[in-house]
Design a protein around this motif. Structure first.
Motif, mmCIF file in Angstrom:
data_model
loop_
_atom_site.group_PDB
_atom_site.id
_atom_site.type_symbol
_atom_site.label_atom_id
_atom_site.label_comp_id
_atom_site.label_asym_id
_atom_site.label_seq_id
_atom_site.Cartn_x
_atom_site.Cartn_y
_atom_site.Cartn_z
ATOM 1 N N ARG A 44 2.599 2.578 -2.550
ATOM 2 C CA ARG A 44 2.502 3.612 -3.830
ATOM 3 C C ARG A 44 0.821 3.096 -4.015
ATOM 4 N NH1 ARG A 44 5.542 4.192 -7.620
ATOM 5 N NH2 ARG A 44 5.135 5.798 -8.169
ATOM 6 N N VAL A 45 0.799 1.604 -3.862
ATOM 7 C CA VAL A 45 -0.456 1.394 -5.504
ATOM 8 C C VAL A 45 -1.160 0.712 -3.689
ATOM 9 C CG1 VAL A 45 -0.857 -0.241 -6.105
ATOM 10 C CG2 VAL A 45 0.591 1.127 -7.278
ATOM 11 N N ALA A 46 -2.508 1.403 -4.070
ATOM 12 C CA ALA A 46 -3.557 0.458 -3.026
ATOM 13 C C ALA A 46 -3.823 -0.770 -3.560
ATOM 14 C CB ALA A 46 -5.361 1.159 -3.350
ATOM 15 N N ARG A 83 -4.384 7.158 5.079
ATOM 16 C CA ARG A 83 -3.341 6.542 4.226
ATOM 17 C C ARG A 83 -1.386 6.645 4.750
ATOM 18 N NH1 ARG A 83 -2.591 5.824 -2.175
ATOM 19 N NH2 ARG A 83 -1.056 4.778 -2.498
ATOM 20 N N LYS A 92 3.960 1.853 10.032
ATOM 21 C CA LYS A 92 5.104 1.239 8.849
ATOM 22 C C LYS A 92 5.901 0.825 9.281
ATOM 23 C CE LYS A 92 0.740 -1.550 6.308
ATOM 24 N NZ LYS A 92 0.375 -1.249 5.208
ATOM 25 N N GLY A 140 0.843 -1.569 -0.226
ATOM 26 C CA GLY A 140 0.381 -0.006 0.331
ATOM 27 C C GLY A 140 0.647 1.593 -0.075
ATOM 28 N N GLU A 183 -0.843 5.185 8.111
ATOM 29 C CA GLU A 183 -0.452 3.924 8.132
ATOM 30 C C GLU A 183 0.690 3.653 7.916
ATOM 31 O OE1 GLU A 183 -3.414 1.726 5.399
ATOM 32 O OE2 GLU A 183 -2.033 0.598 4.921
#
Lengths: 581, 159
Positions: A311-313, B55, B62, A309, B58
């Motif tokens: 760079r790309v979903a 996002r 991480k 996740g 998250e």
């Protein structure tokens, strides 16, 4: 009873306990105590001629053998010369332990002679680093360093050892294992996620496997092959993933991305399911992110949760070791005899997009056929090590890789000067194997001093220079996107050339240096090749030579790499060939 | 959006540098950070207030987890928790305004911790809103100097 040992003795004993056989290192003031102990040890010690050469060699050794590479440098400039090598290894997840000497503890922070804060400098480009503060801690730190470097997603670890720590005596005992509270890589993929992934794969009509370097690191090539064959899924690999899947297989699509094949980029763009394995959706792979794989759901399998996740979903993430996860997945996918889009893929394949003339336009050599000749002469079994630039992309496109660890290249960082020393490390780790360095005339000069290392250790690397007398990849961008304004990319250019010149011609000055003369100065046999019919015999002579050999191939000066996804463009918008004028 | 993140880290040298370097390198935006020892000698706790989308957060969690010196990362933004920060405010005060200022400070349960001829120093503890309100009220008198800590937070009950 435990014996008392100096830090330097502990260093040597600890490395033996870790199973280290080969060390690449360069001595200096603060590592004198270690070098004194190495004098009596059984390690194979390779002396490079620059610390950067040393760390790239250790990196090539590690990538080609799967073992952890070890490099030693002295404090200050010795340590800072490792920086590019650490960053290179970090980007491509290569297990390395770099040991640096440091000024004695009581002088730390005083700007002492050859003092540099290498733990501070290397913090963002290592997986972890340590400054050893007590000799009592040394053995445990070395154990931890090897553990961290080689487990989970591998990477470089630096251990900085002040000189007094090496000289102090303490009791030595080496821990069997270490438990790091803040480091517990997760190897086992979540069963529920695996089940979901298998269901998706079984339903998919247009699946593609996108495999990266993680497949090679995990040793999962045969599991990948099983999955591809069982479910009939075509496979594309990244640059660092080359060799993870046999390119001679019918299911292989070759490399994807900026200079990837038409079939790979078109398949990714039209797939309904992408199974991304041990890879990280690098910008050179995805092209324009908004338009990457728009029609696909994505399963991402990787050991590093931070890559999922980023760079790309991702629709179905599975965090863990690729090998174990693929093994589980293979049990759950149903066998298929074909998939919904085999004929479509064949159509793309038939376009055979790799453009390289048989003979260059101006009668000079064409790079593609040289690489195909190496492939055929070695029956595809050689190690291919590259520098960075056009020749690197040709090496990726024209050789058919079939084994993991066979192709060694700086992918993430794109380090010019990496290839040559790395090729020496590959040869040290694989004494009998044929090793080819494919280099550009620009890159080769970035660590050309390692010719001495090749000569003195009689490392029979075959160096093939793709000599176009330009910094070719940069020149290609200037030609295509900057109105052919060749700013500082011509390597023939001299002080008395006109201030702006974009037309290489007959009257241009000779290239400096003359590579075969340089090789001769190091006692290395070399030849210059200008005619296509001389390529094969010259390669045969190189292979027959028991020592290193250099071939200076004068290739077409303005040859370009195609296909090419223009920077910022989408994968399906490849430029396939030169626009005719 | 603002998030509160509690991070347990090893209590050793260089830890803060690693975390700060991570934030600057990856472009995470920290609003405040406070760090101190916990009930365990070898563990420190960092409370972070960061801005960013779900996002971004998250990815931040991480990346923090990847650091070997980080033991545990918890996003406590939506947990029932108590959080406080503290500020010292040095404000202009002469004989005519001093008593007004003291009244305001009393209402906010702050304390006057130093008095000089022409100024007083106020100590105030509370959540962000309270400290902002105090600052706003003291503004007209003339704030000479202000320093505030990062936020610290703890979830209620067990855990």
């Amino acid at each position: 009873m435990t014996k008392r040992c100096t830090g330097a003795e502990i260093f040597v004993k600890s490395l033996s306990r870790e199973g280290v056989e080969t060390i690449f290192g360069y001595p200096g003031g603060t590592v004198l105590p270690i070098y004194d102990k190495l004098y009596d040890s059984d390690f194979e010690h390779i002396l490079p001629h620059h610390e950067q050469g040393g760390i790239h060699a250790a990196d090539g050794y590690a990538r080609s053998t799967g073992k952890t590479g070890v490099v030693i440098a002295t404090s200050g400039p010795g340590a800072t010369n490792l920086v590019t090598g650490l960053a290179t290894a970090y980007m491509d997840s290569v297990p390395l332990v770099a040991f640096t000497g440091q000024v004695p503890s009581h002088m730390l922070g005083t700007d002492a002679f050859q003092e540099a804060d290498i733990t501070g400098i290397s913090m963002p480009i290592t997986k972890h680093n340590y400054l050893v503060q007590k000799t009592e801690n040394l053995a445990r730190i070395i154990k931890k360093a090897f553990h961290i470097a080689g487990s989970g997603r591998p990477g470089p670890v630096l251990v900085d050892i002040p000189k007094d720590i090496m000289m102090q005596e303490v009791e030595f005992s080496y821990p069997d294992r270490v438990d790091l509270r803040g480091y517990k890589p997760n190897y086992r993929g979540h069963p529920l996620q695996i089940k979901k992934a298998a269901e998706k794969i079984n339903q998919s009509r247009k699946p593609v496997l996108y495999a990266g370097g993680g497949v090679i690191i995990s040793g999962a090539s045969s599991e990948l092959r099983q999955l591809a064959e069982k479910a009939q899924i075509p496979v594309t690999t990244t640059l660092t993933g080359l060799g993870a899947f046999d390119e001679r297989s019918r299911l292989s699509l070759g490399m994807l991305g900026m200079h990837g094949s038409t079939e790979a980029n078109m398949a990714i763009s039209h797939a309904d399911l992408i199974i991304a394995v041990g890879c990280r959706f690098d910008d050179r792979v995805t092209g324009k992110l908004d338009e990457f794989a728009q029609e696909a759901e994505i399963i991402h399998i990787d050991i590093d949760p931070a890559e999922v996740g980023k760079r790309v979903a991702i629709d179905i993430p599975i965090v863990g070791d690729v090998k174990g996860i693929l093994t589980e997945l293979n049990k759950k996918v149903t066998e298929k005899s074909g998939n919904g889009w085999g004929s479509q893929i064949q159509e793309w394949k038939d376009m055979d997009c790799r453009k390289c003339s048989e003979i260059g336009e101006n009668g000079r050599l064409s790079p593609g056929p040289i690489i195909e000749e190496i492939d055929s002469l070695t029956e595809g079994e050689a190690f291919i090590v590259t520098e960075v630039g056009q020749h690197q992309m040709w090496a990726a496109q024209f050789f058919k890789y079939s084994h993991p660890r066979q192709f060694i290249t700086s992918g993430g960082l794109g380090t010019m000067g990496y290839g040559f020393p790395a090729s020496l490390g590959v040869q040290v780790g694989n004494k009998e194997a044929p090793v080819f360095l494919l280099a550009g005339d620009g890159s080769f000069q970035m660590n050309i001093q390692e010719l001495a290392t090749a000569a003195k250790n009689n490392l029979p690397v075959k160096m093939v220079i793709f000599n176009n007398q330009y910094l070719g990849m940069v020149r290609q961008w200037q030609e295509m996107f900057l109105d052919k304004r060749y700013s500082s990319t011509c390597l023939r250019r001299r002080a008395d050339c006109p201030p702006r010149c974009s037309e290489p011609g007959e009257d241009c000055p000779e290239m400096i240096p003359e590579f075969i003369k340089v090789a001769e100065a190091y006692g290395i046999k070399a030849e210059k090749i200008t005619e296509p019919e001389d390529v094969r015999p010259a390669l045969e002579r190189a292979l027959a030579e028991p020592g290193p050999y250099l071939l200076d191939c004068l290739i077409e000066v303005e040859e370009n790499v195609f296909p090419m996804v223009p920077p910022g463009g989408s994968l399906y918008e490849m430029i396939l060939e030169e626009e005719s004028e | 959006m603002k998030h509160t993140v509690a991070v347990q880290v090893a209590n050793e040298s260089g830890v803060l540098a690693r975390i700060a370097s991570l934030f600057s390198r990856r472009g995470f935006n920290i609003e405040s950070l406070s760090v101190g020892q916990t009930e365990k000698e070898d563990v420190s706790r960092i409370t972070l207030v960061v801005c960013g989308s779900q996002r971004v957060l998250e990815q931040l969690e991480k990346q923090l987890n990847k650091l070997i010196v980080v033991y545990k990362v918890s996003n406590i933004t939506n947990d029932p928790a108590v959080s406080r920060s503290m500020a010292f405010i040095k404000v202009r005060a002469d004989y005519s305004t001093r008593s007004e200022i003291i009244q305001i400070v009393d209402v906010f349960r702050g304390e006057i911790v130093d008095v000089a001829n022409d100024s007083v120093m106020v100590e105030i503890t509370g959540d962000e809103g309270k400290i902002n309100a105090m600052e706003e009220l003291l503004e007209p008198y003339g704030i000479i100097e202000l320093v505030r800590t990062g936020k610290i937070a703890m979830t209620r009950g067990k855990k």
